[in-house]
Enzyme design. Structure first.
Site: not given
Ligand code: 13P
Length: 250
Positions: A95, A97, A173, A212
């Site tokens: 991911h 992040e 996000g 999103s």
């Molecule tokens: P959002 O749907 O909050 O943009 O996040 C997507 C995501 O990172 C799913 O792993």
């Protein structure tokens, strides 16, 4: 036609009480939906609780991360084999992040992918470019590297019984999802990269879009040939919104 898959990634959100409430609501709201595979990825600490709450449910369980190691002196880590004791089916790897905040490079991600496969679970490889990479026209280069690191480590058939999630970093996000046409272009590219290794695994591979996704944009995204579902962050924490995304895939 590939079977759609809609997954919720809860990230670092939840409590015992909210897990109980959200899964009770989702269990009730998704009764009778049998044309879409559904999964949720709670924080690891709640996986045992989620397993019990999903005992009679069609909703599958996923984990957000694992360590590359199977056991040993690795304080704070979690092994793929441990997840097999909790009816976990999917594990997210790479991911953005984790790539950005936990310094996971393509090699580490490939090792995690391999560890998930060795435990008999289904890896969900997350790939995607940053805003800058997009502006520089590097999207395909970046995603090509992310895919080929896995292929180099796990071979031509890496993507058998696996999932890829295209998650453009700029869309996560931000409230600004990729347009369906832009998502389709990248999904098509991903499938072509996999097809160059194995046509069969490319044809069967679910490629999810993430970034999103909301009930309002899901149907248009799912109407694209190579968009086989979604990996949903924020909107997966709301039972109604997540259910409406699932219904858009029916
Ligand atoms: P959002 O749907 O909050 O943009 O996040 C997507 C995501 O990172 C799913 O792993």
């Amino acid at each position: 036609m590939r079977r759609p898959l809609v997954m919720g990634n809860w990230k670092l959100n939840g409590s015992k009480a909210s897990v109980e409430k959200l899964l009770a609501e989702l269990n009730a709201a998704t009764q009778g939906i049998n044309t879409v595979d559904i999964a949720v990825c709670p924080p690891a600490l709640y996986i045992g609780q989620a397993e019990q709450l999903l005992a009679n449910s069609a909703i599958a369980l996923g984990a957000q991360n694992i360590d590359v190691n199977r056991q040993g002196a690795f304080t704070g880590e979690l092994a793929a084999d441990m997840l097999t004791e909790f009816s976990v089916k999917y594990v997210l790897v790479g991911h953005s992040e984790r790539r950005a905040m936990h310094h996971e490079n393509d090699d580490v991600v490939a090792r995690k992918f391999e560890a998930v496969k060795e435990a008999g679970l289904v890896p969900v490889l997350c790939v995607g470019e940053t805003q800058t990479e997009r502006h520089n026209g590097e999207t395909k280069d970046v995603i090509g590297h992310q895919l080929h690191a896995v292929i180099k480590r796990c071979g031509r058939n890496s993507f058998d019984n696996a999932v890829v999630a295209y998650e453009p970093v700029w869309a996560i996000g931000s409230g600004q999802a990729a347009s369906p046409v832009d998502a389709q272009k990248v999904h098509e590219f991903i499938r072509a990269q996999v097809a160059a290794q194995s046509k069969d695994s490319a044809a069967a591979l679910p490629i999810l879009y993430g970034g999103s996704v909301k009930a309002a944009n899901a149907k248009a995204l799912f109407s694209m040939d190579d968009v086989d579902g979604a990996l949903v962050g924020g909107a997966s924490l709301d039972a109604d919104e997540f259910t409406n995304i699932i219904k858009a895939a029916c």
